[in-house]
Design a protein around this motif. Structure first.
Motif, PDB file in Angstrom:
ATOM      1  N   PRO A   1      36.955 -55.460 -45.009  1.00  0.00           N
ATOM      2  CA  PRO A   1      37.892 -54.400 -45.388  1.00  0.00           C
ATOM      3  C   PRO A   1      38.410 -53.626 -44.170  1.00  0.00           C
ATOM      4  O   PRO A   1      37.701 -53.477 -43.171  1.00  0.00           O
TER       5      PRO A   1
ATOM      6  N   ILE B   1      38.793 -50.571 -43.658  1.00  0.00           N
ATOM      7  CA  ILE B   1      38.056 -49.362 -43.297  1.00  0.00           C
ATOM      8  C   ILE B   1      36.903 -49.694 -42.350  1.00  0.00           C
ATOM      9  O   ILE B   1      36.564 -48.911 -41.458  1.00  0.00           O
ATOM     10  N   VAL B   2      36.310 -50.896 -42.508  1.00  0.00           N
ATOM     11  CA  VAL B   2      35.237 -51.324 -41.616  1.00  0.00           C
ATOM     12  C   VAL B   2      35.793 -51.528 -40.209  1.00  0.00           C
ATOM     13  O   VAL B   2      35.250 -51.007 -39.218  1.00  0.00           O
ATOM     14  N   THR B   3      36.917 -52.268 -40.134  1.00  0.00           N
ATOM     15  CA  THR B   3      37.573 -52.467 -38.849  1.00  0.00           C
ATOM     16  C   THR B   3      37.906 -51.135 -38.201  1.00  0.00           C
ATOM     17  O   THR B   3      37.678 -50.938 -37.006  1.00  0.00           O
TER      18      THR B   3
ATOM     19  N   VAL C   1      36.598 -47.960 -38.713  1.00  0.00           N
ATOM     20  CA  VAL C   1      35.447 -47.170 -38.265  1.00  0.00           C
ATOM     21  C   VAL C   1      34.742 -47.867 -37.099  1.00  0.00           C
ATOM     22  O   VAL C   1      34.280 -47.212 -36.153  1.00  0.00           O
ATOM     23  N   ALA C   2      34.690 -49.222 -37.149  1.00  0.00           N
ATOM     24  CA  ALA C   2      34.038 -49.971 -36.066  1.00  0.00           C
ATOM     25  C   ALA C   2      34.778 -49.744 -34.746  1.00  0.00           C
ATOM     26  O   ALA C   2      34.158 -49.439 -33.714  1.00  0.00           O
TER      27      ALA C   2
ATOM     28  N   VAL D   1      45.207 -48.019 -43.182  1.00  0.00           N
ATOM     29  CA  VAL D   1      43.766 -47.738 -43.155  1.00  0.00           C
ATOM     30  C   VAL D   1      43.213 -47.783 -41.730  1.00  0.00           C
ATOM     31  O   VAL D   1      42.633 -46.801 -41.245  1.00  0.00           O
TER      32      VAL D   1
ATOM     33  N   PHE E   1      42.147 -44.466 -38.425  1.00  0.00           N
ATOM     34  CA  PHE E   1      40.973 -44.281 -37.575  1.00  0.00           C
ATOM     35  C   PHE E   1      41.241 -44.520 -36.096  1.00  0.00           C
ATOM     36  O   PHE E   1      40.449 -44.123 -35.256  1.00  0.00           O
TER      37      PHE E   1
ATOM     38  N   TYR F   1      36.615 -57.039 -31.208  1.00  0.00           N
ATOM     39  CA  TYR F   1      36.220 -56.990 -32.617  1.00  0.00           C
ATOM     40  C   TYR F   1      34.711 -57.056 -32.818  1.00  0.00           C
ATOM     41  O   TYR F   1      34.128 -56.191 -33.469  1.00  0.00           O
TER      42      TYR F   1
ATOM     43  N   ALA G   1      33.172 -54.103 -31.427  1.00  0.00           N
ATOM     44  CA  ALA G   1      33.324 -52.935 -32.291  1.00  0.00           C
ATOM     45  C   ALA G   1      32.308 -52.955 -33.426  1.00  0.00           C
ATOM     46  O   ALA G   1      31.751 -51.920 -33.788  1.00  0.00           O
TER      47      ALA G   1
ATOM     48  N   LEU H   1      29.584 -50.267 -34.221  1.00  0.00           N
ATOM     49  CA  LEU H   1      29.448 -49.685 -35.564  1.00  0.00           C
ATOM     50  C   LEU H   1      27.979 -49.649 -35.975  1.00  0.00           C
ATOM     51  O   LEU H   1      27.471 -48.626 -36.434  1.00  0.00           O
TER      52      LEU H   1
ATOM     53  N   SER I   1      37.500 -57.763 -51.278  1.00  0.00           N
ATOM     54  CA  SER I   1      37.338 -57.061 -50.005  1.00  0.00           C
ATOM     55  C   SER I   1      38.305 -55.887 -49.880  1.00  0.00           C
ATOM     56  O   SER I   1      37.932 -54.803 -49.435  1.00  0.00           O
TER      57      SER I   1
ATOM     58  N   GLY J   1      37.215 -51.719 -49.667  1.00  0.00           N
ATOM     59  CA  GLY J   1      37.489 -50.832 -48.545  1.00  0.00           C
ATOM     60  C   GLY J   1      38.549 -49.790 -48.825  1.00  0.00           C
ATOM     61  O   GLY J   1      38.894 -49.009 -47.954  1.00  0.00           O
TER      62      GLY J   1
ATOM     63  N   PHE K   1      40.660 -46.557 -49.866  1.00  0.00           N
ATOM     64  CA  PHE K   1      40.480 -45.141 -50.185  1.00  0.00           C
ATOM     65  C   PHE K   1      41.796 -44.430 -50.444  1.00  0.00           C
ATOM     66  O   PHE K   1      41.833 -43.448 -51.165  1.00  0.00           O
ATOM     67  N   TYR K   2      42.903 -44.956 -49.919  1.00  0.00           N
ATOM     68  CA  TYR K   2      44.180 -44.272 -50.139  1.00  0.00           C
ATOM     69  C   TYR K   2      44.632 -44.345 -51.594  1.00  0.00           C
ATOM     70  O   TYR K   2      45.031 -43.345 -52.191  1.00  0.00           O
TER      71      TYR K   2
ATOM     72  N   PHE L   1      34.260 -38.983 -41.363  1.00  0.00           N
ATOM     73  CA  PHE L   1      34.274 -39.644 -40.059  1.00  0.00           C
ATOM     74  C   PHE L   1      34.509 -38.716 -38.880  1.00  0.00           C
ATOM     75  O   PHE L   1      33.956 -38.927 -37.804  1.00  0.00           O
TER      76      PHE L   1
ATOM     77  N   ALA M   1      29.771 -47.481 -43.761  1.00  0.00           N
ATOM     78  CA  ALA M   1      30.690 -48.611 -43.572  1.00  0.00           C
ATOM     79  C   ALA M   1      29.932 -49.930 -43.490  1.00  0.00           C
ATOM     80  O   ALA M   1      30.499 -50.999 -43.700  1.00  0.00           O
TER      81      ALA M   1
END
Lengths: 270, 306
Positions: free
Chosen positions: A112, A114-116, A118-119, A206, A210, B52, B55, B59, B245, B249, B251-252, B272, B283
């Motif tokens: 998702p 949001i994960v990307t 926040v990460a 999204v 962030f 990626y 990250a 996380l 998926s 994720g 929220f909007y 956050f 997350a």
């Protein structure tokens, strides 16, 4: 075929209903943008171009649009280079761990947003990079690579290697083969992938939430800030309609690309 | 040796390139496929691994940090000693467990609803519609993908608004803003993601197979269950990755039409800027769910259909 006449009619009605539900919200927003009353209450009444005029004159939506285009262009450019290279590596070579690399490539769209988001934010904070338009472009490019990779990869897999071998047999070096044989054959795949990457970045909100900083506002951010403000309803309607109308352009171009097979040498391979 | 440069291919070079550095490099590369692989795989793999995967590691690390008060007591700062405090808090607080259940239920519902609508629709597209209608339908179904995500949420807000939206005005009733509205609205933007792989899967399914099934006396329902569905499973799984998926994720959309019922995404978004470690820990929940999901459906061959 194996379906009765009645079943076919039922399926057709169902499909028509689904299309109706799919398009009603988009058409309704377009109608609202011309609504006299500054609300979205049913039924809409009267027609006016006042709100369109107001939006064209205002600074906010215009600079947000420019920012979105700028971000999407940079992200697409990076994605085109990286995605094409990855497609070549994975479709032209066999190597240990190819499956895992393929998985890493699709991960940014399988997880998702949001994960990307926040990460990446955690990573930027860890390393001490301040959020800006640059971090936004890096974030967008990361998930855009996948769509270019998918498009170009699919084309390379369909393209037989014999054309390139023939080119080499005729004395062309690697660069010439790429320029005169490989590139023309994959041009439409690049365009399709680039178009998709552009659209993906243009509409992204999204991950953007962030990873953007420094007061940089893209169109989706402008939208998110304004859609809930009662005073902004007519202006939001206009911007929403603009986005819907603008989406016709890439759809049209993509359609043209698919419709017209590549001329010349490509026609045999494609 | 020369190639006739006729009218059809005016751009082709008429002679082999002269020996020189460029040609030597080209020849060297041609003889060393591993080097070629390195050049093409290096940049994208480095980018994805550093940015990626890096990250995702950040996380995970951040989720193990915690927020502590500054010596002044006025500010907070992030303490980088590793602790499971955030996860403990997630598991111990009933409200966060409810939010998790609600989000997973929503992702599941959206996937099932989209699947149930997309199956007959894609079947109509691939097997019933005329070739002309088929092309039109492909465009019609993909076009809404390009129309802004927030625009769609906003349009549905105007439709569902209990205080004067379309549903209220036309039918006299509306589910209003809340859990039901959020699920209905989330089905909308992800619908094309489900239709497209199903349509592609059905296009690959030869008509003769369906005819053979009918000739052998199977009813339409039986043909669908025993012939169509097994072949369509990878496509269905591929579509479900997106619907599941993307909902997980979100929220909007939930913020626009979901009322006060939060999803995992809303909690992450709310926290956050004040408490990144806690958001990071939350997350990790969708990450774990998606890893389990991807591993579970990898067997169906769905990953190749993305």
């Amino acid at each position: 075929m194996f379906l009765s006449r009645r079943a076919r009619i039922a399926l057709r009605c169902f499909a028509a209903l689904v299309l109706g539900v799919l398009y009603f919200p988009l058409v309704y927003v377009a109608r609202l943008s011309l609504n006299k009353a500054p609300s979205y209450a049913w039924p809409p009444s009267g027609f006016t171009l006042r709100w369109w005029d107001a939006v064209i004159r205002s600074e906010g939506p215009r600079s947000a649009l420019l920012h979105s285009v700028q971000t999407a262009l940079w992200a697409t450019a990076i994605a085109l280079v990286l995605g094409t290279l990855a497609a070549f590596a994975l479709s032209r070579h066999k190597f240990f761990g190819r499956g895992s690399v393929g998985l890493v490539l699709v991960l940014p769209i399988a997880l998702p947003g949001i994960v990307t988001g926040v990460a990446l934010l955690s990573a930027f904070q860890r390393v001490g990079i301040a959020l800006s338009v640059n971090t936004l472009i890096v974030a967008h490019a990361t998930f855009c690579v996948v769509v270019v990779y998918n498009n170009v990869g699919a084309r390379l897999r369909r393209m037989s290697g014999s054309l390139e071998e023939a080119s080499a047999d005729l004395g062309a070096d690697g660069l010439q083969t790429f320029r005169y044989v490989t590139f023309p054959l994959m041009r439409t795949a690049l365009l399709a992938g680039g178009l998709l990457a552009f659209a993906l970045s243009f509409d992204e909100i999204v991950v953007t939430t962030f990873t953007v900083g420094g007061g940089y506002k893209t169109l989706p951010i402008w939208f998110a800030e304004n859609f809930a403000r009662p005073n902004a309803i007519p202006v939001v309607n206009v911007v929403a309609t603009f986005v819907v109308l603008a989406s016709i352009i890439p759809v049209y171009v993509a359609q043209r690309l698919i419709d017209r097979p590549i001329e010349g040498v490509g026609a045999a391979a494609a | 040796m020369s190639i006739d440069s006729g009218e059809r291919l005016p751009d082709l070079p008429t002679h082999v390139s002269p020996p020189g550095t460029r040609r030597r490099v080209a020849r060297f590369l041609a003889r060393h496929p591993r080097l070629r692989l390195g050049f093409s795989l290096g940049p994208p793999l480095t980018w994805l691994l550093v940015i990626y995967i890096g990250a995702l590691v950040a996380l995970l690390l951040t989720s193990l940090f915690r927020l502590v008060d500054d010596p002044t007591g006025l500010l907070t700062r992030i303490d980088t000693t590793l602790t499971f405090e955030n996860y403990q808090r997630l598991l111990d607080t009933p409200a966060y467990r409810v939010v998790m259940q609600r989000t997973i239920l929503a992702a599941f519902s959206v996937t099932v609803i989209d699947g149930l609508i997309a199956l007959p629709f894609a079947f109509y597209m691939a097997k019933v519609a005329s070739p002309w209608a088929k092309r039109g339908l492909v465009v019609a179904v993909t076009m809404p993908l390009w129309a802004g995500y927030l625009v769609k949420g906003y349009a549905w807000r105007a439709i569902l608004d209990p205080g004067g939206g379309v549903l209220k005005g036309v039918f006299g009733s509306s589910p209003g803003f809340g859990s039901t509205a959020a699920i209905i609205v989330l089905c909308y933007p992800w619908f094309p993601y489900m239709v497209i792989p199903l349509y592609a899967g059905l296009e690959r399914l030869p008509n003769s197979l369906l005819e053979a099934s009918t000739d052998l006396g199977a009813s339409a329902g039986r043909t669908f269950r025993s012939v169509v569905m097994p072949q369509l499973l990878p496509a269905l799984a591929a579509g479900s990755i997106f619907t599941f998926s993307l909902t997980l994720g979100d929220f909007y959309m939930n913020q626009i039409v979901g009322g006060t019922n939060e999803y995992i995404g809303n909690v992450i978004y709310r926290n956050f800027s004040a408490n990144l470690p806690f958001s990071a820990a939350y997350a990790m929940v969708p990450v774990l769910i998606m890893i389990v999901y991807l591993l579970a459906i990898r067997r169906t061959g769905a990953l190749e259909e993305l």
